[in-house]
Design an enzyme around this catalytic site. Structure first.
Site, PDB file in Angstrom:
ATOM      1  N   VAL A  74       8.462  60.431  51.561  1.00  0.00           N
ATOM      2  CA  VAL A  74       7.548  61.562  51.370  1.00  0.00           C
ATOM      3  C   VAL A  74       8.372  62.828  51.201  1.00  0.00           C
ATOM      4  CG1 VAL A  74       5.753  62.970  52.460  1.00  0.00           C
ATOM      5  CG2 VAL A  74       5.669  60.480  52.671  1.00  0.00           C
ATOM      6  N   ALA A 117      11.827  66.116  53.770  1.00  0.00           N
ATOM      7  CA  ALA A 117      11.486  64.775  53.280  1.00  0.00           C
ATOM      8  C   ALA A 117      11.666  63.782  54.425  1.00  0.00           C
ATOM      9  CB  ALA A 117      12.399  64.395  52.116  1.00  0.00           C
ATOM     10  N   LYS A 118      11.137  62.611  54.278  1.00  0.00           N
ATOM     11  CA  LYS A 118      11.357  61.554  55.270  1.00  0.00           C
ATOM     12  C   LYS A 118      11.003  60.224  54.645  1.00  0.00           C
ATOM     13  CE  LYS A 118      12.576  61.230  59.660  1.00  0.00           C
ATOM     14  NZ  LYS A 118      13.404  62.121  60.476  1.00  0.00           N
ATOM     15  N   GLY A 119      11.611  59.156  55.157  1.00  0.00           N
ATOM     16  CA  GLY A 119      11.320  57.838  54.616  1.00  0.00           C
ATOM     17  C   GLY A 119      11.235  56.805  55.713  1.00  0.00           C
TER      18      GLY A 119
END
Ligand code: NAD
Length: 421
Positions: free
Chosen positions: A65, A110-112
């Site tokens: 995201v 962001a992050k995943g």
């Protein structure tokens, strides 16, 4: 409290949204910016096959995201866990936007995450999952686009695989595509300890703020992973007594202080803190509610909720983990006069050192560990002072002050850039 209410309270995206809305209202944020900043810019969901060691093919789901790229490339970790969800990754991505803005480094958020249970996977399976997940996201990653880092259950090795996969696609070595890499392939000195180091800096600043001495200060830490163990070690070296360590499979208590270096060694040998002889075995959940000067939740989300916040006996809570306190628990702690150093400030040492790593990779010039540490301390100290000053000037608590400061910075950049339509 009903289960639905508790579920809502513990949904990290709802928790983030509650704080965002409160801070945005205080800032009188205009409607357009409110809309832009209250939802992620881009959400990528990938389902990808991986050949397992037993010859079967499994399908995995991964997320990345991008909450905001207004201030620079997306920055944020990747976590592997059986219960990663889109809402969790969304919340973590927006926290990254606010975190980078609080410490004023030129990154977006962001992050995943990948839904998997690393404890049940071999190294080979983890490598294939990592490489395929990376290739699914290939056009979205890059030093100028989105720069992942480790998070729960991912580490330097995971970053090395991502860097290598990305580089193979580019036909050249691109070290700056990830941070938190091994030093030999472009990692930064000091990165491994950086989040714990940042926790120590803000913890000592909070003690100073409340005129409490570090010498003999009683600290309880939840989570003995990267953040918790390094924070505990560095605070012990600064003179504090680490009286409790809570892990998911058991807790340790010693009123005279636990020898953290021995515990690190014990954990390394036994893969658990359970059975360590230098402290009494206690229940982990109860440990968070014992009298202490500082409580450092450094494990995971939602550990201080409406259910236990009333029983917390710490004077200061330093949030090493992301999202350990729910919005409802915040209010309960505020009524009790607990001084909170919010996650987006308290654990920002990691992303600050990641920023240093990215800068060093792009320059091809590497700094000594003392330089990294000195610059890290300087940024964290200045950010702490800024948040506390902001909180005093605007009559809000530290968390809302940190959000207001961050939202204002991101909104300012978007206003100057304007809306491309
Ligand atoms: P880690 O996997 O190295 O360590 C987490 C530790 O917490 C593990 O030892 C695990 O057993 C323990 N744990 C998990 N759930 C628990 C529970 N319910 N009760 C007690 N112990 C529990 O992870 P980490 O990198 O130390 O990250 C911890 C937290 O800090 C996460 O919220 C992460 O998002 C946040 N964080 C990490 C960094 C970083 O640089 N590593 C930076 C910023 C924020």
């Amino acid at each position: 409290m009903s289960t639905i209410a508790l579920d809502k309270e513990m949904n990290p995206w709802e928790a983030q949204a509650a704080r965002f809305e409160f801070a945005a209202r205080k800032l009188n944020l205009d409607e357009g910016l409110w809309k832009v900043l209250s939802s992620p810019n881009r959400e990528i969901i990938v389902h990808f096959p991986v050949a397992m060691d037993n010859g079967r093919v499994e399908l995995f789901t991964g997320y990345r995201v991008h909450h905001s790229m207004a201030r620079g490339p997306g920055k944020g970790g990747i976590r592997y866990s059986p219960d990663v969800s889109l809402d969790e990754v969304r919340a973590l991505a927006s926290w990254m936007t606010w975190k980078c803005a609080v410490v004023n480094i030129p990154f977006g958020g962001a992050k995943g995450g990948v839904i998997c249970d690393p404890r049940k996977l071999s190294q080979g399976e983890l490598e294939r999952i990592t490489r395929r997940y990376t290739s699914e996201l290939i056009e979205f990653l890059g030093p100028e686009k989105d720069v992942p880092a480790p998070d729960m259950n991912t580490n330097e090795q995971t970053m090395a695989w991502i860097m290598d996969t990305f580089s193979m696609h580019q036909r050249q070595t691109v070290t700056a595509v990830v941070t938190g890499k091994p030093i030999a392939i472009g990692g930064s000195a000091g990165r491994r300890q950086a989040t714990g180091r940042g926790v120590r800096v803000v913890c000592m600043e909070a003690l100073r703020q409340l005129n409490m001495p570090i010498a003999g200060c009683r600290i309880i830490v939840q989570g003995f992973g990267n953040v918790g163990s390094n924070a505990a070690q560095l605070l012990m070296e600064a003179g504090a007594r680490i009286i409790g360590i809570a892990e998911y499979d058991g807790g340790l208590y010693n009123a005279n202080g636990i020898d953290i270096a021995s515990l690190v060694e014990y954990r390394h040998r036994n893969s658990s803190i359970v059975g360590f002889r230098g402290a009494d075995a206690v229940n982990s959940a109860d440990l968070l509610l014992q009298p202490c000067d500082v409580l450092i939740p450094a494990a995971t989300e939602n550990v201080i909720t409406s259910r236990n916040a009333g029983k917390v006996q710490a004077r200061i809570v330093v949030e090493g983990a992301n999202g350990p306190t729910t919005a409802v628990a915040d209010e309960i702690l505020a009524e009790k006069g607990v001084f909170i150093v919010p996650d987006i400030l308290a654990n920002a040492g990691g992303v600050t050192a990641s920023y240093f790593e990215w800068v060093q990779d792009r320059q091809g010039y590497f700094w000594k560990e003392e330089v990294v540490n000195e610059r890290l301390d300087e940024i964290l100290k200045a950010s702490f002072e800024e948040v506390v000053r902001y909180s005093q000037t605007h009559g809000v608590n530290n968390r809302i002050a940190a959000y207001m400061l961050a939202i204002d910075r991101v909104a300012g950049v978007i206003r100057q850039r304007g809306f491309y339509a």
